[in-house]
Design an enzyme around this catalytic site. Structure first.
Site, PDB file in Angstrom:
ATOM      1  N   ASP A 116       1.232   4.722   1.714  1.00  0.00           N
ATOM      2  CA  ASP A 116       1.367   5.070   0.304  1.00  0.00           C
ATOM      3  C   ASP A 116       1.861   6.513   0.210  1.00  0.00           C
ATOM      4  OD1 ASP A 116       0.928   4.934  -2.559  1.00  0.00           O
ATOM      5  OD2 ASP A 116      -0.921   6.046  -2.215  1.00  0.00           O
ATOM      6  N   ASP A 120       1.652   8.979  -3.191  1.00  0.00           N
ATOM      7  CA  ASP A 120       0.781   9.849  -3.996  1.00  0.00           C
ATOM      8  C   ASP A 120      -0.680   9.655  -3.599  1.00  0.00           C
ATOM      9  OD1 ASP A 120       2.546  11.052  -6.393  1.00  0.00           O
ATOM     10  OD2 ASP A 120       3.234   9.037  -5.900  1.00  0.00           O
TER      11      ASP A 120
END
Length: 272
Positions: A26, A28
């Protein structure tokens, strides 16, 4: 139960030195610290260099999988040679190639465009609410809004979703409207990991994320490859509800783990 922190033991090292290596990451809250506004986020230079070193391994594949639009995720990560999965799996870009949306989401482009307009109208009456148009989805961020606006905002967004035949999902201080198709980070991560050889015997597969949307990837990849190393980033270890096998406290600790993976892959040996 509390999720254990992640010491790289000999047993874990054996799961991290296989080839090919496929990393599912991922952005953020995982590679980049969470920022007050999406456009303020930055992947630290040290993390970028580490990703470049990993991509340089001939047998390694780095997949960034984000709720951001693919082009935005690529801009934020700022590293060539990475697979980009954007909009929670609705679009995929090969390394240095254009983002290609799923044929199943293309018919919903007009509905998303109309929903963006309606969400912008709603946001204009709530201080601190930010609407992010990602073409195939729309995110409504309320991290900067007063908590008292959230219930009303949630109800308004749900009404917009019903009006335009879309689905509402919930993330970390964000609501998202998506096409009602069965694509998520789990389906996208499993499909691409399989293509890249990450589900084969002897491969190493690592998945890291910080949000509830990443739980789909943890679930799918562990089901497809039980040796997959799943890591939740951040959160209170005593209260964290996650399917991840391990936890690291911060993006910096995840970088330390990735550095350990790089060293294991370069050495090709395990210290007992």
């Amino acid at each position: 139960m509390p999720v254990p922190a992640l010491p790289v033991t000999a047993a874990l090292a054996r799961r991290l030195c296989g080839r090919p290596l496929v990393l599912v990451l991922d952005v953020d809250g995982t590679l980049a610290p969470i920022a007050p506004r999406p456009e303020y986020a930055e992947v630290p230079a040290a993390t970028q260099q580490l990703l470049r070193d990993l991509v340089a391994l001939p047998w390694a594949h780095v997949m960034v999988i984000s709720g951001r639009a693919a082009d935005d995720a690529r801009r934020l990560v700022g590293v060539d040679g990475i697979w980009i999965v954007g909009n929670h799996g609705f679009e995929v870009a090969e390394p240095n190639g254009p983002a290609v949306p799923s044929e199943r989401v293309k018919p919903f482009a007009p509905a998303i465009a109309k929903a963006v307009e309606r969400c912008a109208e709603v946001a204009s009456s709530h201080a601190g609410v930010i609407v992010e148009d990602k073409r195939w989805t729309v995110s409504i961020h309320y991290r900067l809004a007063h908590p008292r606006v959230v219930p009303g905002l949630t109800a308004q967004v749900a009404a917009i979703a019903r009006e335009h035949g879309l689905r509402v999902t919930h993330g970390k201080e964000v609501l998202e409207l998506r096409p009602p198709v069965n694509i998520d980070k789990g389906t996208a991560a499993e499909d691409l990991a399989s293509t890249l050889g990450g589900l084969r015997s002897g491969a190493s597969l690592v998945c890291a994320g910080d949000d509830r949307t990443d739980e789909d990837a943890f679930r799918a990849l562990r089901a497809a490859q039980p040796a997959c190393v799943t890591v939740r980033v951040g959160g209170d270890a005593e209260q964290l509800d996650t399917l991840a096998e391990f936890r690291v406290a911060s993006t910096g600790e995840l970088r330390d783990l990735l550095r350990a993976v790089l060293n294991l892959q370069r050495e090709g040996t395990i210290e007992h």
